[in-house]
Design a protein around this motif. Structure first.
Motif, PDB file in Angstrom:
ATOM      1  N   ASP A 116      -1.908  -9.615 -10.822  1.00 36.23           N
ATOM      2  CA  ASP A 116      -2.713  -9.366  -9.609  1.00 36.23           C
ATOM      3  C   ASP A 116      -3.743 -10.422  -9.819  1.00 36.23           C
ATOM      4  OD1 ASP A 116      -1.812  -7.278  -8.413  1.00 36.23           O
ATOM      5  OD2 ASP A 116      -2.572  -5.791  -9.923  1.00 36.23           O
ATOM      6  N   ASP A 120       7.897  -6.284  -9.584  1.00 30.93           N
ATOM      7  CA  ASP A 120       7.417  -5.771  -8.422  1.00 30.93           C
ATOM      8  C   ASP A 120       6.608  -7.083  -7.650  1.00 30.93           C
ATOM      9  OD1 ASP A 120       5.310  -5.719  -9.984  1.00 30.93           O
ATOM     10  OD2 ASP A 120       4.456  -3.857  -9.345  1.00 30.93           O
ATOM     11  N   ALA A 173       7.232  -8.942  -5.466  1.00 35.65           N
ATOM     12  CA  ALA A 173       7.220  -9.080  -3.692  1.00 35.65           C
ATOM     13  C   ALA A 173       6.487  -7.916  -3.242  1.00 35.65           C
ATOM     14  CB  ALA A 173       8.805  -8.930  -3.431  1.00 35.65           C
ATOM     15  N   GLU A 174       6.182  -6.712  -3.826  1.00 34.14           N
ATOM     16  CA  GLU A 174       5.594  -5.758  -3.293  1.00 34.14           C
ATOM     17  C   GLU A 174       4.037  -6.141  -3.420  1.00 34.14           C
ATOM     18  OE1 GLU A 174       8.236  -5.306  -5.219  1.00 34.14           O
ATOM     19  OE2 GLU A 174       9.550  -4.340  -3.850  1.00 34.14           O
ATOM     20  N   ARG A 175       3.709  -6.670  -4.538  1.00 34.25           N
ATOM     21  CA  ARG A 175       2.177  -7.080  -4.598  1.00 34.25           C
ATOM     22  C   ARG A 175       1.842  -8.099  -3.609  1.00 34.25           C
ATOM     23  NH1 ARG A 175       0.748  -6.627 -10.848  1.00 34.25           N
ATOM     24  NH2 ARG A 175       2.405  -5.550 -11.755  1.00 34.25           N
ATOM     25  N   GLU A 182       3.448  -8.348  -0.551  1.00 37.17           N
ATOM     26  CA  GLU A 182       3.239  -7.617   0.609  1.00 37.17           C
ATOM     27  C   GLU A 182       2.113  -6.796   0.896  1.00 37.17           C
ATOM     28  OE1 GLU A 182       7.399  -6.417   2.510  1.00 37.17           O
ATOM     29  OE2 GLU A 182       7.325  -5.793   0.552  1.00 37.17           O
ATOM     30  N   ARG A 183       1.483  -6.008  -0.191  1.00 32.13           N
ATOM     31  CA  ARG A 183       0.199  -5.492  -0.191  1.00 32.13           C
ATOM     32  C   ARG A 183      -0.944  -6.158   0.165  1.00 32.13           C
ATOM     33  NH1 ARG A 183       2.307  -2.434  -4.643  1.00 32.13           N
ATOM     34  NH2 ARG A 183       1.003  -3.754  -6.422  1.00 32.13           N
ATOM     35  N   ARG A 216       6.909 -11.354   5.003  1.00 29.11           N
ATOM     36  CA  ARG A 216       8.194 -11.532   4.213  1.00 29.11           C
ATOM     37  C   ARG A 216       9.509 -12.154   5.079  1.00 29.11           C
ATOM     38  NH1 ARG A 216      10.157  -7.444  -0.273  1.00 29.11           N
ATOM     39  NH2 ARG A 216      12.210  -7.850  -0.452  1.00 29.11           N
TER      40      ARG A 216
END
Length: 259
Positions: free
Chosen positions: A65, A94, A96-98, A100-101, A106
């Protein structure tokens, strides 16, 4: 598809995923930031994209992060458009998810490969030519229009490409009835060429120009004894066309942009 000197799927996957990371040609102001688990390019003179990317990131889960936030702030502070490739060997799981948040956009991408034996070249209304110093401005204007970018910095970069000693990059301009209609490039490696930058202007789509640009580049590689071509193709646009041209999908992964 013939296997040639890439005998296993793992070897072909490495050619698709890892080799293209070395496709860049740095400008004088390009910063190449490389360390174990990380490859990043930062080029302030290309504000609208190109040579601004995180090409590889394998991060410790506890530090991810902080690294993400620091990197996003770095590009934001300089006002640069950039992309972040989350390949099959990226970490943490994860990542990609980080991204996106944090509001990054994407784009699903297919890592594809095929042999460089080619069908007949384009005929009739379509011609494809390799770009030189006499056509680089025309090429750059067409490329800028196709990608919605200012052609001036693109022209400067393409002139560097053409003048670079021992260059591995080649540029191709497609015309329809003599009118510039599409552009594409490639980078040569020992066992493959990496296809990149293919775009056809909206007014000329659906006429076979994209296929002609692919075919010309495959022929270039085959004529130099390079057995494979690889590409990172957007799933929603070029990937279906490339599947019809005989490309095999080896992996699927997201590429994020900050626009």
């Amino acid at each position: 598809m013939p296997t040639g000197d890439l005998e296993t799927r793992a070897e072909r996957l490495r050619e698709v995923v890892e080799t293209p990371r070395r496709a860049y040609l740095p400008l004088p102001d390009t910063q190449v930031i490389e360390r174990p688990g990380w490859l990043q390019l930062l080029t302030p003179s290309l504000r609208q994209g190109g040579l601004n990317e995180v090409a590889y990131s394998a991060l410790d889960e506890k530090e991810a992060d902080a690294v993400i936030d620091e990197t996003l702030e770095q590009y934001r502070r300089l006002g640069l458009r950039f992309r972040w490739t989350v390949g099959p060997d990226s970490r943490p799981a994860d990542l990609a998810e980080r991204l996106e948040r944090r509001g990054m956009r994407r784009n699903e991408t297919l890592g594809m490969i095929r042999g460089t034996s080619v069908p007949a070249s384009a005929e009739g209304d379509i011609t494809v030519e390799q770009v030189d110093e006499h056509t680089v401005e025309e090429y750059s204007r067409t490329m800028g229009e196709g990608w919605g970018m200012d052609p001036e910095p693109i022209t400067a970069f393409n002139r560097l490409v053409l003048s670079h000693p021992g260059r591995r990059h080649r540029l191709f301009l497609a015309r329809y009835r003599g009118v510039p209609a599409g552009t594409a490039g490639l980078v040569t490696f020992e066992r493959s060429v990496y296809l990149l930058g293919g775009v056809v202007l909206p007014a000329f789509r659906g006429r076979g120009l994209y296929r002609a640009l692919v075919t010309e580049r495959l022929g270039y590689a085959a004529g130099r004894g390079i057995p494979f071509a690889t590409i990172h193709a957007r799933a929603s646009t070029s990937a279906p066309l490339l599947e019809r041209f005989g490309f095999e999908t080896l992996c699927r992964f997201p590429i994020f942009t900050n626009d």
